[in-house]
Motif scaffolding. Structure first.
Motif, PDB file in Angstrom:
ATOM      1  N   ASP A 100       0.739  -0.992  -0.026  1.00  0.00           N
ATOM      2  CA  ASP A 100       0.011  -0.072  -0.011  1.00  0.00           C
ATOM      3  C   ASP A 100       0.994   1.208  -0.058  1.00  0.00           C
ATOM      4  N   PHE A 101       1.068   1.470  -1.349  1.00  0.00           N
ATOM      5  CA  PHE A 101       2.205   2.636  -1.307  1.00  0.00           C
ATOM      6  C   PHE A 101       1.741   3.900  -0.738  1.00  0.00           C
ATOM      7  N   CYS A 102       0.643   4.299  -0.833  1.00  0.00           N
ATOM      8  CA  CYS A 102      -0.194   5.652  -0.372  1.00  0.00           C
ATOM      9  C   CYS A 102       0.174   5.675   1.398  1.00  0.00           C
ATOM     10  N   ALA A 103      -0.094   4.486   1.752  1.00  0.00           N
ATOM     11  CA  ALA A 103       0.073   4.199   3.500  1.00  0.00           C
ATOM     12  C   ALA A 103       1.273   4.340   3.737  1.00  0.00           C
ATOM     13  N   TRP A 104       2.189   3.925   3.150  1.00  0.00           N
ATOM     14  CA  TRP A 104       3.692   4.017   3.181  1.00  0.00           C
ATOM     15  C   TRP A 104       4.050   5.249   3.244  1.00  0.00           C
ATOM     16  N   VAL A 105       3.621   6.051   2.089  1.00  0.00           N
ATOM     17  CA  VAL A 105       4.094   7.675   2.269  1.00  0.00           C
ATOM     18  C   VAL A 105       3.419   8.303   3.413  1.00  0.00           C
ATOM     19  N   GLU A 106       2.220   7.958   3.934  1.00  0.00           N
ATOM     20  CA  GLU A 106       1.819   8.599   4.983  1.00  0.00           C
ATOM     21  C   GLU A 106       2.483   8.428   6.274  1.00  0.00           C
ATOM     22  N   ARG A 107       2.877   6.996   6.388  1.00  0.00           N
ATOM     23  CA  ARG A 107       3.645   6.697   7.546  1.00  0.00           C
ATOM     24  C   ARG A 107       5.177   7.233   7.563  1.00  0.00           C
ATOM     25  N   THR A 108       5.758   6.996   6.422  1.00  0.00           N
ATOM     26  CA  THR A 108       7.038   7.699   6.281  1.00  0.00           C
ATOM     27  C   THR A 108       7.025   9.354   6.548  1.00  0.00           C
ATOM     28  N   ALA A 109       5.980  10.148   6.276  1.00  0.00           N
ATOM     29  CA  ALA A 109       6.046  11.238   6.500  1.00  0.00           C
ATOM     30  C   ALA A 109       5.917  11.586   8.069  1.00  0.00           C
TER      31      ALA A 109
END
Length: 156
Positions: free
Chosen positions: A16-25
């Protein structure tokens, strides 16, 4: 040994790339450096630069293909060609304002030639004209390509 959080983040990247981006942020904002998925983060940062270059290539190719159609089918210029040329020139201007370092590509004759060859092929397909009708080398200067007021026989 990888932390469980890092392993979960790496799995999230694949699932889930979008979730990865949010968590990374979130991790970046909270300065949790040890938990970051650096391998994928580096890859994404590099891809950001590449996407800017691809956007410049795409806009330049469209300007060139429409200028070629205009040059080699002067009896058929349409308002939509002029609109597309203007729109993409404005896109290029915005890209250069946001990322001035992209200008180096416009100073690279080999890079311009590569884009021109793609635009030339596109114009051949769209017009139905043979390759013999089109200049082998780009017939436009970078200044002409980017000039908002440059059109061939622009009476439309």
């Amino acid at each position: 040994m990888k932390s469980i959080e890092l392993q979960m983040l790496q799995t999230l990247y694949e699932q889930d790339f979008c979730a990865w981006v949010e968590r990374t942020a979130e991790l970046l904002r909270s300065h949790q450096w040890d938990t970051l998925d650096l391998e994928h983060l580096i890859e994404e940062v590099v891809d950001l630069g590449k996407s800017q270059q691809r956007a410049l290539q795409s806009a330049l190719r469209l300007v060139l293909s429409h200028l070629l159609k205009w040059k080699y089918q002067p009896e058929r210029p349409s308002r939509s060609w002029q609109v597309t040329i203007t729109y993409e020139r404005l896109n290029i201007d915005e890209l250069l304002q946001e990322s001035p370092s992209l200008q180096r590509f416009l100073n690279d004759a080999e890079w311009i030639n590569t884009i021109y060859q793609r635009a030339r092929r596109e114009a051949m397909v769209e017009t139905g004209l043979s390759e013999d009708n089109f200049a082998i080398a780009c017939p436009f200067s970078v200044d002409e390509i980017l000039d908002l007021d440059f059109y061939l026989n622009a009476d439309k």
